[in-house]
Each structure stands twice: as structure tokens, then as C-alpha cells.
Design an enzyme around this catalytic site. Structure first.
Site, PDB file in Angstrom:
ATOM      1  N   ASP A   9       3.664  -4.512   6.967  1.00 35.14           N
ATOM      2  CA  ASP A   9       2.300  -5.038   6.924  1.00 35.14           C
ATOM      3  C   ASP A   9       1.834  -5.312   8.353  1.00 35.14           C
ATOM      4  OD1 ASP A   9      -0.064  -6.028   5.991  1.00 35.14           O
ATOM      5  OD2 ASP A   9       0.746  -7.935   5.274  1.00 35.14           O
ATOM      6  N   ASP A 103      -3.583  -0.667   6.246  1.00 31.39           N
ATOM      7  CA  ASP A 103      -2.720  -1.438   7.143  1.00 31.39           C
ATOM      8  C   ASP A 103      -1.376  -1.843   6.544  1.00 31.39           C
ATOM      9  OD1 ASP A 103      -3.676  -3.226   5.291  1.00 31.39           O
ATOM     10  OD2 ASP A 103      -4.200  -4.790   6.734  1.00 31.39           O
ATOM     11  N   GLU A 104      -0.958  -1.187   5.465  1.00 30.75           N
ATOM     12  CA  GLU A 104       0.347  -1.525   4.894  1.00 30.75           C
ATOM     13  C   GLU A 104       0.961  -0.316   4.220  1.00 30.75           C
ATOM     14  OE1 GLU A 104       0.441  -4.141   1.479  1.00 30.75           O
ATOM     15  OE2 GLU A 104      -1.643  -3.676   1.006  1.00 30.75           O
TER      16      GLU A 104
END
Length: 395
Positions: A9, A103-104
């Protein structure tokens, strides 16, 4: 062989990219959001989070909490560019990477001990290479099952590393708040509190049938996860599953003509994004938020998947036409989901014939011109006097 799933993350991703690109923002309480106080916060740096500012909060509320907050407009194209680099870094460690969002991502770390040592060392190497290649920090969580890996990545943020080993899973679950379990929303939490349930250990006091009878399928999933059962692994065919665009207005409006123009602007953005990434979607979703912040969505599933701007717009407009507007509209948005695998898409495009595919070809020609000369190079007739306002949009 021990199964390991890692969740990676990126820390305060949008805000961190802004601080990376503009060193003057580093250390300041930065938030990414709309260009006016009528917008909402889409990302918050850790400096501003100390004041209680969070994503999805109104800018007005955020400024009340932190008067010195620095608000910067979002740059989705830039975030996607950095995201591609992030995923490229992860791909250097394993081909089994599932991008869960911009974003992960999840990574199957099973067997990687032979290359990188214990899972803790793998996590440290991922973090070090991520910082070296992107200039950004990430938090890594590892566990034998998927949902615990995600929870672990949040235990030591920012720039954290947390591992839940098999022998520690049971004790960890006994004290884990049910609010931390993916899928347990506020409504379910209220139901669980009526039974005195606050932790996964409390869930275990009742048999599986008890929860299924009261919560349906979700009850069975909750029971399983409370006992450390999660059949979901890393899905490498997943990737990004939707794309959307939305705008918060400077002034609330009930003018359907105005809303129609915004839908066309947004449909152009969504269609261009689909074509740029080789996606076609089957479900078009309209999002409307009213002046009182009540939000509704309406969706329609098409007969075939598409990346056609006109079809996306026409579908969204029909959904809006069928919708009553009991009060003025604060925000409107369009999204496309239910994607088809890229390889299958390309095969269909090569074989395609008919008006929809011809129009998509025209769309791609327009994309090419705008990509070379800027998005103002070609403008739809109905938007000639409207494009300037598009510069204040949230994507």
C-alpha cells in the site's frame, strides 16, 4: 511450503506524489482535492491527518480542522504514470501481482524465500527498491491469507512492515475488531453490537448457521474470516476494474442542459481512458450527489462491452433523464466497469465490424490528435463554450 500473500500500500499516494514533484510542499499539511471549498478531499498527507483531515471529507470541514492546510488540485494522469512505475517495481519480484487500485496491490510471495530469504526480508527489499525507483514509501503487510495481509499493511503506517505468521493468526484474530474485517460496514457493525460482538473472537461464540440466518451470505463470510478462512488468493487477471470521472460544481444546479454538458465532458475522459489502457466495459454508472450530500447511483449493463464515447454518454444521459431531481445537484459523475480481459478485447477489435467499432476507430483518431496537440485541438460542437470550465474538474 508456506503460503504467503503480501499487500503493498503506497503511503498517502496522491499527496506524496505532489510532495515529491514539489519539494516546497514537503513537511506541510497537504491535501489533494477540488479547486474550491465546495469540493471534497481525495487524499491527505500524514502531516494534515494529524489534525483529523481524511479523504472524502468536505474541504470546508478540513479547513476548519486545519486552517493552514495546503490544498492542491488532483492530477490523475500523473498519479497513473507513477502507479505504472510502482507496479513495475513489484513485477521485478514476482509475476504474480494483482493491482487492486491505483496505489495498492497484492503479491503471491509463496516460494520466494528461495530468492529473497524470509518474508520479512522480501518486504524490506520491496520497500527499499520502491523508494529507490519512485522516491515514495510504501507499507507492506504479509500473512498466510489475503484479508489479513491487507490488515497487516495498515498496522505500521507509514513506511511500515508487518508480518502475521501462521502460529500467531489465531491470537491475532481473537482480538481483531470486526470493524477491521473487509466487508463489515457501519450497518453490519450496528447489527453485531446488538449481539455484543466487537471482535472476531466474539463472532466465534455463535455457529456459522446463526450468522447466515441473520446476515445471509455476508454472515458466512464473516464467520469464516473470524476463523482465519479466506479462499481468495492473488488474482493476476484482475487489474483495474473500472474508470470514472466526476465534477463538484461551484454552485449547485438543477439545469439538465448544464448537467448534460458535464456528462459529455466526463464521457470523453472515461472513453479516452478506456482506449488508452486497452479496456472495454459493459456497465455504465451514473453518480449524482445532491445539495444535502445525499448520493445515489444508477447503472445499466450493455449488451456488449464498449470504449465508445458516444455510447457511454448516451447511456449516462438516459439514466439521468429517468431520474427525478428533488433538489439541486452538487456533483455528477460517469463510470464504466465490468471490464473484459485485454487479450480478449484485442481479439474482438481485430474481428469487429459494424458502426460501433467504426465509431471507436474515430474515437481513437481523435485521441491521437489530442495526444499530440492537446485536448483543445478537437472540441465537440456542443462544448465549444464549455471547455474552459473543464480545467477545474476533479477526475
Amino acid at each position: 511450503m508456506q503460503i504467503w500473500i503480501l499487500h503493498i500500500d503506497m503511503d498517502a499516494f496522491f499527496a506524496s506524489v505532489e510532495q515529491l514533484d514539489n519539494p516546497a510542499l514537503r513537511g506541510l499539511p497537504v491535501a489533494v482535492g477540488g479547486s474550491s471549498d465546495r469540493g471534497v478531499i481525495s487524499a491527505a498527507s500524514y502531516e494534515v491527518r494529524k489534525y483529523g483531515v481524511r479523504s472524502a471529507m468536505s474541504v470546508i470541514k478540513a479547513r476548519q480542522l486545519c486552517p493552514d492546510m495546503v490544498l492542491v488540485p488532483g492530477r490523475m494522469a500523473r498519479y497513473k504514470e507513477v502507479s505504472a512505475r510502482v507496479m513495475g517495481v513489484l513485477g521485478e519480484f514476482s509475476p504474480l501481482v494483482e493491482q487492486a487500485s491505483v496505489d495498492e496491490a497484492y503479491m503471491d510471495g509463496t516460494g520466494l524465500e528461495r530468492l529473497f530469504g524470509p518474508v520479512e526480508e522480501l518486504g524490506r527489499r520491496i520497500k527499499a527498491r520502491m523508494r529507490a525507483r519512485t522516491g515514495l514509501t510504501c507499507s507492506v503487510g504479509a500473512a498466510p491469507i489475503r484479508f489479513l495481509a491487507k490488515i497487516a499493511s495498515d498496522l505500521d503506517k507509514p513506511d511500515g512492515l508487518a508480518v502475521i505468521h501462521p502460529e500467531d493468526m489465531d491470537a491475532f484474530l481473537l482480538n481483531l475488531a470486526v470493524a477491521k474485517v473487509p466487508g463489515v460496514g457501519k450497518r453490519m457493525q450496528e447489527t453485531l453490537r446488538r449481539f455484543g460482538v466487537r471482535t472476531c473472537g466474539d463472532v466465534r461464540r455463535y455457529p456459522r448457521d446463526f450468522w447466515v440466518q441473520r446476515l445471509g451470505k455476508a454472515g458466512g463470510v464473516l464467520f469464516d474470516r473470524s476463523h482465519g478462512i479466506d479462499p481468495n488468493g492473488v488474482c493476476i487477471d484482475g487489474g483495474v476494474k473500472s474508470t470514472s470521472a466526476e465534477n463538484t460544481f461551484e454552485a449547485d444546479t438543477s439545469d439538465r442542459g448544464e448537467l448534460r454538458k458535464w456528462l459529455l465532458v466526463q464521457s470523453e475522459r472515461v472513453g479516452a481512458d478506456l482506449r488508452r489502457h486497452g479496456h472495454r466495459g459493459r456497465t455504465v454508472t451514473l453518480k449524482v450527489k445532491f445539495a444535502d450530500f445525499r448520493q445515489i447511483t444508477r447503472s445499466r449493463t450493455l449488451e456488449a462491452r464498449t470504449d465508445n464515447t458516444a455510447l457511454i454518454f448516451e447511456t449516462a444521459w438516459e439514466l439521468l433523464e429517468q431520474l427525478e431531481l428533488p433538489r439541486a445537484v452538487r456533483l455528477i459523475g460517469v463510470g464504466v466497469s465490468n471490464f473484459e480481459a485485454r487479450e480478449r478485447q484485442l481479439s474482438l477489435l481485430e474481428q469487429a465490424e459494424g458502426p460501433q467499432e467504426a465509431t471507436s476507430g474515430l474515437d481513437r483518431a481523435v485521441d491521437a490528435v489530442r495526444g499530440r496537440f492537446g485536448k483543445g485541438a478537437l472540441v465537440r460542437g456542443g462544448l465549444m463554450d464549455f471547455r474552459k470550465r473543464d480545467g477545474n474538474s476533479d477526475h
